[in-house]
Design a protein around this motif. Structure first.
Motif, PDB file in Angstrom:
ATOM      1  N   CYS A  18       0.841  -1.198   0.000  1.00  0.00           N
ATOM      2  CA  CYS A  18       0.000   0.000   0.000  1.00  0.00           C
ATOM      3  C   CYS A  18       0.874   1.244   0.000  1.00  0.00           C
TER       4      CYS A  18
ATOM      5  N   CYS B 252      -5.996  -2.397   0.099  1.00  0.00           N
ATOM      6  CA  CYS B 252      -5.396  -2.307   1.426  1.00  0.00           C
ATOM      7  C   CYS B 252      -6.493  -2.497   2.463  1.00  0.00           C
TER       8      CYS B 252
ATOM      9  N   CYS C 291      -6.490   0.900   4.973  1.00  0.00           N
ATOM     10  CA  CYS C 291      -6.977   2.234   4.625  1.00  0.00           C
ATOM     11  C   CYS C 291      -7.945   2.199   3.454  1.00  0.00           C
TER      12      CYS C 291
HETATM   13 ZN    ZN Z   1      -3.301   1.387   3.098  1.00  0.00          ZN
END
Ligand code: ZN
Ligand code: ADP
Length: 818
Positions: free
Chosen positions: A534, A552, A555
């Motif tokens: 990420c 990810c 997030c």
């Molecule tokens: Zn992330």
């Protein structure tokens, strides 16, 4: 004499804020009401009244309260006491608790977006200002701040609030679900016509007005007017549906024959239910039930340690019934929204519309209604909810049930307050003189230790309902199977495939558990070994095949799968490891024609979806359910015979001091889904460490042994339940100041706490959403005063933040981390 109002603002600022109460509002304000106050240069907030004083604080310039929103408090004084405990114990501000505790429909702010309610019809002519507001909103929605400008008003909130109550405007939510207090208009005959003589005179008078007398006739029918015992209210909609003339209705309202009035129609759909009696308890259950009651005479908290499918829920239902008979309320806490569906159905059968369900998948409006229902002490006596329901305005709480008390989802992580709902519920209950029942087949070490030492009562229920045996747990050695090249498609051991095949032949159901969603946890380049990561977090991206994306899980960052390796630019990226998507795909190919469905966070995003899958599985319309921890707990299915745990190693190797406890709980819980009715279940655990102590403990259903071994480790390494932990996270966009602040803080802490301080260290994921993170850990002996420790800690974090080199850094404190 001037009155001063001390308020809590819904902001992460410490302390309370004092305002002057203008003369004309004197006497209107009580603790727990909402007032509108100015804050900063041009913002307005809904603040909660915390105190009313007659002496001003010194040396501050005070502003005036702008308006009072309530006629009576919306928060009870006792709740505020509870908020104070949360703020102090979990080291956050009262404002943060206020923000978390109260649904947003009750907290208008400058940033709140207001929109028009489409089918609003005004009954009375609108005032000029009111019409102006509707005009402003007719083209598009606006925030409160924008409305102030558009309308040229200093503060439009009281007007907005009034029009919200009328049903003309609403708060828009993020999801665009509209706030719409569902007020329906009703029609009734004016009191002067209620006597028969007057009514027949009215008919005579209306002889010429054909439409009006027709309307009157229809009203009389719909309302069962001639049978006073059966009379009912008639909505305007019902009348119009009966094809009466709207003009006639308006005319008759003007003449004073009919009156219109508004009624709040409860928005929570009240599904028709048949009130059923509770099931009689079996002898074993009855004994446990008596023991719990006996234990409550001397203890405030009792732990019910009952194996999966021992009928704990049935015992809860009997205890709830008894509490209601005493006229007291019950809070039933569940660790996860996903679990509410089945339990709601079971409780609804018995408690009907005395049951209220409260969680975040409901719209804010529905949450506001539950809040108000409790505040006004109306119909709800039992609240089923997830952790935030500890904040509801209970009046007379008699019992709190915390089901699956060991679950770590009871702990709120972000944002503050970082509270543990089980522990908070115990405090809440104490304040309300209520009892607490904790229930689990695999209690947390913390609770079991309290029970063992006599702080809590302990009741054990070691047999399944109707004496069905606990499942037969078999272990598949995947290391061995790999060596012999026997693994089917690299994922399934021959033993698991064999058991699944048998179950399918017998028309029984199967659950396959893998605690990772997506297709594979990461992709790797075959040429250079590069793993796409990420860009915002220090973690590899998970491959989702259904969308052909890398995602990810921290997030939410998403990218399409690159065709070439980002490092060496060869087309050799391949999925590694396996998640639920891959298992779903492979098993469906191995057993063609079998109905396979996956249930994980990706699928369960919508409540409807989730509920449908649970329902279909219950009905037998699904043969194999593949899922993550969502399917591991609490669910009760009749026909599941085989459970497969695909990757026990990943549970055992998780880097956390609770990993073994969790692995045991997770495996015992998933296993508990097998063979709940009729036949003994079968569980296949796939692992490369078949002799691992935790695997053995699961196989023997030996909670006690797990407990003893883990407690030894916890004592040796100074962890809970022997020590209290506080984690301090230092975060920032740049690493250098984070590093400096973390070391500065750790050094200060060592001066006060000596070797109770650990770190700074990098947490498992050391960068999330572009923020670097370091962690300092404090271990406090149980007998030491945590309050003192926290006060010192607060001082030291303030000192750290005050240092000019640490301007860009912020600090989060997590008390009793999970
Ligand atoms: Zn992330
Ligand atoms: P637990 O909560 O301990 O996992 P449940 O309460 O879900 O166990 O009980 C398991 C199953 O046995 C459920 O399907 C439940 O309906 C049934 N059951 C338990 N106790 C009784 C009872 N006293 N009468 C009838 N059915 C029961």
């Amino acid at each position: 004499m001037t009155t001063y109002i001390e308020t809590i603002l819904p902001l992460p600022l410490g302390g309370t804020f004092t305002y002057i109460l203008p003369e004309e509002m004197a006497g209107e304000v009580k603790v727990g009401m909402r007032v509108i106050v100015p804050f900063g240069r041009s913002k307005f907030y809904t603040a909660l009244v915390y105190g009313v004083r007659f002496t001003p604080p010194e040396n501050v310039e005070l502003k005036e309260v702008i308006g009072v929103l309530d006629a009576s408090p919306i928060v009870r004084p006792q709740q505020i006491k509870f908020w104070e405990w949360i703020a102090s114990y979990y080291q956050c501000t009262l404002g943060e608790v206020f923000k978390a505790a109260v649904p947003s429909g009750l907290k208008l702010e400058s940033e709140t977006t207001i929109s028009l309610v489409e089918d609003f019809e005004a009954e009375a002519p609108l005032k000029e200002r009111e019409q102006l507001l509707l005009d402003c909103l007719s083209a598009k929605e606006h925030t409160v701040a924008e409305l102030n400008k558009l309308m040229g008003m200093k503060n439009v909130l009281p007007l907005v609030k009034r029009m919200m109550d009328m049903g003309a405007v609403s708060v828009s939510e993020e999801l665009k679900a509209k706030y719409k207090p569902k007020m329906e208009t009703y029609v009734r005959l004016s009191p002067e016509y209620m006597e028969e003589a007057k009514l027949s005179a009215l008919f005579d008078a209306l002889e010429r007005a054909k439409k009006q007398s027709e309307l009157l006739m229809i009203y009389i029918q719909l309302s069962c007017f001639m049978q006073p015992q059966r009379r009912k209210e008639v909505s305007k909609k019902a009348l119009l549906d009966a094809k009466v003339s709207p003009a006639a209705l308006t005319a008759m309202v003007e003449k004073g024959i009919f009156e219109l009035y508004k009624k709040d129609v409860d928005r929570i759909e009240e599904a028709p239910y048949e009130s059923a009696l509770t099931h009689p308890l079996s002898d074993v259950q009855q004994r446990a039930y008596e023991e719990i009651k006996e234990s409550f005479t001397s203890k405030d908290v009792v732990l019910l340690h009952g194996v999966t499918s021992s009928g704990k829920t049935e015992i809860y239902i009997h205890l709830i019934e008894e509490t209601l008979k005493l006229g007291r309320q019950v809070l039933f806490l569940l660790p996860e929204i996903a679990l509410t569906t089945q339990i709601t159905n079971r409780l609804r059968r018995v408690f009907g519309n005395q049951l209220g369900v409260y969680h975040s998948k409901f719209t804010d409006n529905e949450r506001v209604e539950i809040w108000k229902n409790l505040l006004e002490d109306k119909s709800y006596k039992v609240i089923l909810g997830v952790r935030s329901s500890v904040f509801l305005p209970f009046k007379n709480l008699g019992l709190v049930i915390v089901d699956e008390e060991h679950e770590n989802t009871y702990k709120q992580f972000d944002p503050a307050p970082r509270y543990h709902a089980r522990n908070a519920a115990i405090v809440l209950a104490k304040m309300s003189e209520a009892k607490v029942l904790l229930g689990s087949a695999t209690p947390s070490l913390e609770s079991y230790e309290c029970a063992r030492s006599g702080k809590f009562g302990l009741v054990e229920l070691m047999t399944r309902y109707e004496g069905i045996e606990l499942p037969d747990v078999m272990v598949a050695d995947v290391k061995e199977a790999r060596r012999k090249k026997e693994m089917v498609r690299g994922v399934f051991s021959p033993m698991l495939i064999e058991q699944v095949r048998k179950a399918l032949e017998r028309k029984e159901q199967v659950i396959l558990f893998q605690n990772r969603r997506g297709f594979s946890p990461f992709m790797m380049c075959r040429t250079c070994g590069c793993v796409p990561r990420c860009q915002n977090c220090d973690i590899s991206l998970t491959y989702h095949k259904s969308t052909h994306q890398l995602v990810c899980h921290y997030c939410g960052y998403t990218m399409n799968v690159p065709t070439l390796c980002p490092a060496c630019e060869t087309p050799e990226l391949e999925p590694r490891g396996f998640g639920t998507e891959k298992i779903e795909e492979e098993i469906a190919e191995i057993f063609p024609g079998v109905r396979v469905v996956r249930l994980d966070l990706d699928v369960a995003k919508s409540r409807k979806n989730y509920e449908k899958i649970i329902h279909d599985f219950e009905e037998g319309a699904i043969d194999i359910l593949v899922g993550t921890q969502i399917i591991s707990k609490g669910l009760d299915f009749e026909r599941v015979r085989v459970v497969g745990i695909l990757d026990a190693d990943s549970l055992l190797n998780y880097p956390d001091f609770r990993a073994f406890e969790r692995a045991y709980q997770m495996m015992a819980q998933v296993s508990g889904r097998a063979g709940r009715k009729n036949n003994r279940g079968i569980v296949v655990i796939q692992t490369s460490e078949p002799d691992h102590p935790v695997i053995r403990q699961v196989r023997n259903n030996d909670y006690t042994s797990m407990f003893n071994v883990q407690m030894n480790d916890r004592a040796a390494f100074k962890y809970p339940p022997y020590y209290r932990l506080i984690y301090i996270y230092i975060k920032g966009k740049e690493y250098a100041p984070v590093y400096s602040a973390a070391n500065y803080l750790a050094t200060l802490m060592r001066q006060s706490f000596g070797d109770r301080v650990y770190g700074p260290d990098k947490p498992v994921v050391a960068r999330i959403q572009n923020l670097y993170i370091l962690k300092v850990m404090l271990k406090v002996e149980l007998r030491a005063s945590v309050e003192k420790a926290k006060a010192v800690l607060r001082e030291l974090t303030n000192l750290t933040l005050a240092h000019p080199a640490h301007k860009s850094v912020y600090i989060q404190v997590d008390v009793d981390p999970m």
